[in-house]
Design a protein around this motif. Structure first.
Motif, PDB file in Angstrom:
ATOM      1  N   SER A  26       0.831  -1.273  -0.050  1.00  0.00           N
ATOM      2  CA  SER A  26       0.033  -0.072   0.295  1.00  0.00           C
ATOM      3  C   SER A  26       0.968   1.205   0.036  1.00  0.00           C
ATOM      4  CB  SER A  26      -0.865   0.086   1.001  1.00  0.00           C
ATOM      5  OG  SER A  26      -0.134   0.376   2.492  1.00  0.00           O
ATOM      6  N   SER A  27       0.369   2.353  -0.046  1.00  0.00           N
ATOM      7  CA  SER A  27       1.043   3.555  -0.071  1.00  0.00           C
ATOM      8  C   SER A  27       1.814   3.778   1.311  1.00  0.00           C
ATOM      9  CB  SER A  27       0.308   4.762  -0.276  1.00  0.00           C
ATOM     10  OG  SER A  27      -0.809   5.109   0.924  1.00  0.00           O
ATOM     11  N   GLY A  28       1.487   2.978   2.570  1.00  0.00           N
ATOM     12  CA  GLY A  28       2.044   3.524   3.620  1.00  0.00           C
ATOM     13  C   GLY A  28       1.403   4.598   4.362  1.00  0.00           C
ATOM     14  N   GLU A  29       0.649   5.046   3.853  1.00  0.00           N
ATOM     15  CA  GLU A  29      -0.093   6.186   4.481  1.00  0.00           C
ATOM     16  C   GLU A  29      -1.293   5.523   5.425  1.00  0.00           C
ATOM     17  OE1 GLU A  29       0.130   9.480   3.913  1.00  0.00           O
ATOM     18  OE2 GLU A  29       1.882   9.074   2.870  1.00  0.00           O
ATOM     19  N   GLU A  30      -0.671   5.210   6.715  1.00  0.00           N
ATOM     20  CA  GLU A  30      -1.450   4.547   7.490  1.00  0.00           C
ATOM     21  C   GLU A  30      -0.850   4.503   9.019  1.00  0.00           C
ATOM     22  OE1 GLU A  30      -0.663  -0.131   6.874  1.00  0.00           O
ATOM     23  OE2 GLU A  30      -1.240   1.033   5.277  1.00  0.00           O
ATOM     24  N   LEU A  31      -1.674   4.060  10.054  1.00  0.00           N
ATOM     25  CA  LEU A  31      -1.264   3.780  11.291  1.00  0.00           C
ATOM     26  C   LEU A  31      -1.483   2.365  11.551  1.00  0.00           C
ATOM     27  CD1 LEU A  31      -1.554   7.017  13.062  1.00  0.00           C
ATOM     28  CD2 LEU A  31       0.396   6.156  12.178  1.00  0.00           C
ATOM     29  N   GLN A  32      -1.143   1.488  12.425  1.00  0.00           N
ATOM     30  CA  GLN A  32      -1.532   0.443  12.844  1.00  0.00           C
ATOM     31  C   GLN A  32      -1.625   0.377  14.381  1.00  0.00           C
ATOM     32  OE1 GLN A  32       0.359  -3.007  10.554  1.00  0.00           O
ATOM     33  NE2 GLN A  32      -0.073  -1.926   8.776  1.00  0.00           N
ATOM     34  N   SER A  33      -2.552  -0.529  14.662  1.00  0.00           N
ATOM     35  CA  SER A  33      -2.650  -1.296  16.025  1.00  0.00           C
ATOM     36  C   SER A  33      -3.216  -2.370  16.184  1.00  0.00           C
ATOM     37  CB  SER A  33      -3.482  -0.234  17.185  1.00  0.00           C
ATOM     38  OG  SER A  33      -3.211   1.118  17.082  1.00  0.00           O
ATOM     39  N   GLU A  34      -2.877  -3.174  17.208  1.00  0.00           N
ATOM     40  CA  GLU A  34      -3.573  -4.663  17.356  1.00  0.00           C
ATOM     41  C   GLU A  34      -3.464  -5.141  18.824  1.00  0.00           C
ATOM     42  OE1 GLU A  34      -2.797  -8.292  14.469  1.00  0.00           O
ATOM     43  OE2 GLU A  34      -1.133  -8.086  15.801  1.00  0.00           O
ATOM     44  N   TYR A  35      -4.675  -5.917  19.026  1.00  0.00           N
ATOM     45  CA  TYR A  35      -4.695  -6.553  20.352  1.00  0.00           C
ATOM     46  C   TYR A  35      -5.081  -7.943  20.207  1.00  0.00           C
ATOM     47  CZ  TYR A  35      -4.710  -1.258  20.908  1.00  0.00           C
ATOM     48  OH  TYR A  35      -4.231   0.095  21.114  1.00  0.00           O
TER      49      TYR A  35
END
Length: 412
Positions: free
Chosen positions: A277-286
């Motif tokens: 993807s473009s990398g225009e993102e943030l990520q979280s995970e639980y």
């Protein structure tokens, strides 16, 4: 620092005074012997300041590639800079496979293992569980090897980069195999309520995606050997290829439609030859205990309007438990809820905080390579062997060569 280095998403600009790219393990030892602070940068696929430093940032990308298959063909030794896509292709050419892969084949093996990164599959443990031996340069510049069966092993594998520079790993392998990938659209929420665990176990690897604008599952991705029909738990077989993130080009995704193919071209969601993807993102995970999976989904649903306002896509997966001290799957089969957010920290962080409050009663363990607001004390209390890990850090890095502000906060 004349060289501007960022993480994959571009939301972190590293503060390092210098960037070193050693071409040998001897060079790694020389750098470490010169003193810290030092942090190691893998493929940069983290979303916080875990890898940041105001000292020396070390990239292992220039280490000579090592793919040494054992005589019994049950393990492979690899260098500390290799990426999963590179390794997978070489293994497959030799008729071998890893037990699982993450969504992206672009990530480094050592970096993914250090943070307990995982793929999916109710019977599959995370990627770090394949490690049978780990070689690293400790805080004094001394080479160390720790192998399965050694007293420290379960604490050393998932290490947050706190123990040293990982220069090589030995991984379990198995015979190569084929899988089919199917995508089903619009799986009703009622099916999730009644059959969540059956759904997540109905394949070698299963992922459920939603953008939380509604309660239904937008699409389900199944990777399995056996063929499937046109319907799946009320969802309908997609009429063409899909991308997990709405609006992104489907050509970046691995082949779908039930066409059989090699394991390493089906287990990841994305093709190695394309930027995912473009990398225009943030990520979280639980991660929560598998028995609490539906409760976790309900917790997100209770604030779904807030979540949807800053969300690109949410993925629900299942991972088998393991014995690695800092794994979010330590001694519990788990369900993971992964959030790909928009690239706006000011808008995302308040939602992350509210989400964590809703998940707190379930003892949700955050993926430590991603965006979270959990306090260090909450994180430490989530892992019953955390104090033992702190002792490992004191032993292998007594001078704090590999410490940074982020790690100081986590470790205390």
């Amino acid at each position: 620092m004349s060289e501007r280095v960022t993480n994959w998403a571009g939301n972190i600009v590293f503060n390092a005074r210098s960037v070193r790219r050693p071409a040998s393990v001897d060079e790694v030892q020389e750098i470490v012997a010169g003193g810290g602070p030092i942090r190691v940068l893998g493929s940069g696929h983290s979303f916080n300041r875990m890898a940041d430093t105001d000292g020396t940032l070390v990239s292992l990308a220039d280490l000579p590639r090592v793919v040494e298959i054992s005589a019994d063909r049950r393990s492979v030794r690899v260098d500390g800079g290799i990426r999963y896509g590179e390794l997978a292709g070489e293994l497959h050419r030799n008729g071998l496979a890893l037990h699982n892969m993450a969504s992206l084949p672009h990530i480094s093996v050592a970096g993914a293992i250090a943070t307990a990164t995982h793929g999916s599959g109710a019977r599959n443990k995370n990627l770090a569980s394949a490690v049978s031996s780990i070689e690293f340069v400790d805080g004094s510049g001394k080479p160390v090897t720790v192998s399965r069966g050694d007293a420290d092993f379960e604490g050393v594998v998932v290490n947050l980069g706190a123990l040293g520079v990982v220069t090589a790993l030995t991984l379990d392998v198995q015979p190569a195999f084929e899988l089919r990938q199917y995508v089903y659209d619009n799986v009703p929420r009622a099916s999730v309520d009644e059959h969540l665990h059956d759904m997540l176990g109905d394949g070698y690897s299963v992922s459920l995606f939603t953008n939380w604008t509604g309660l239904d599952i937008s699409h389900a991705w199944l990777k399995r050997a056996e063929p499937l029909g046109d319907e799946w738990y009320g969802g309908h077989l997609a009429d063409g290829p899909r991308h997990p993130v709405p609006g992104m080009p489907a050509m970046n995704s691995t082949e779908q439609g039930g066409v059989p193919g090699p394991w390493h071209t089906r287990l990841p969601h994305f093709r190695m030859e394309f930027t995912p993807s473009s990398g225009e993102e943030l990520q979280s995970e639980y991660h929560v205990a598998r028995a609490d999976g539906l409760a976790a989904i309900d917790a997100v649903a209770s604030i779904r309007t807030q979540v949807a306002s800053v969300l690109q896509v949410c993925e629900v997966r299942s991972i088998a438990g393991d014995e690695l001290w800092l794994s979010p799957n330590y001694r519990r089969d788990s369900i993971a809820l992964h959030f790909t957010w928009i690239a706006d920290s000011d808008a995302v962080l308040p939602v992350v905080g509210e989400l964590e409050q809703r998940l707190a009663p379930l003892n949700a363990r955050a993926h430590l390579g991603k965006v979270f607001t959990q306090t260090p004390s909450t994180i430490r209390s989530s892992y019953e062997r955390f104090a033992d890990f702190q002792e490992l850090v004191r032993r292998y890095d007594p001078a704090g060569t590999f410490r940074n502000e982020w790690l100081d906060a986590i470790l205390g």
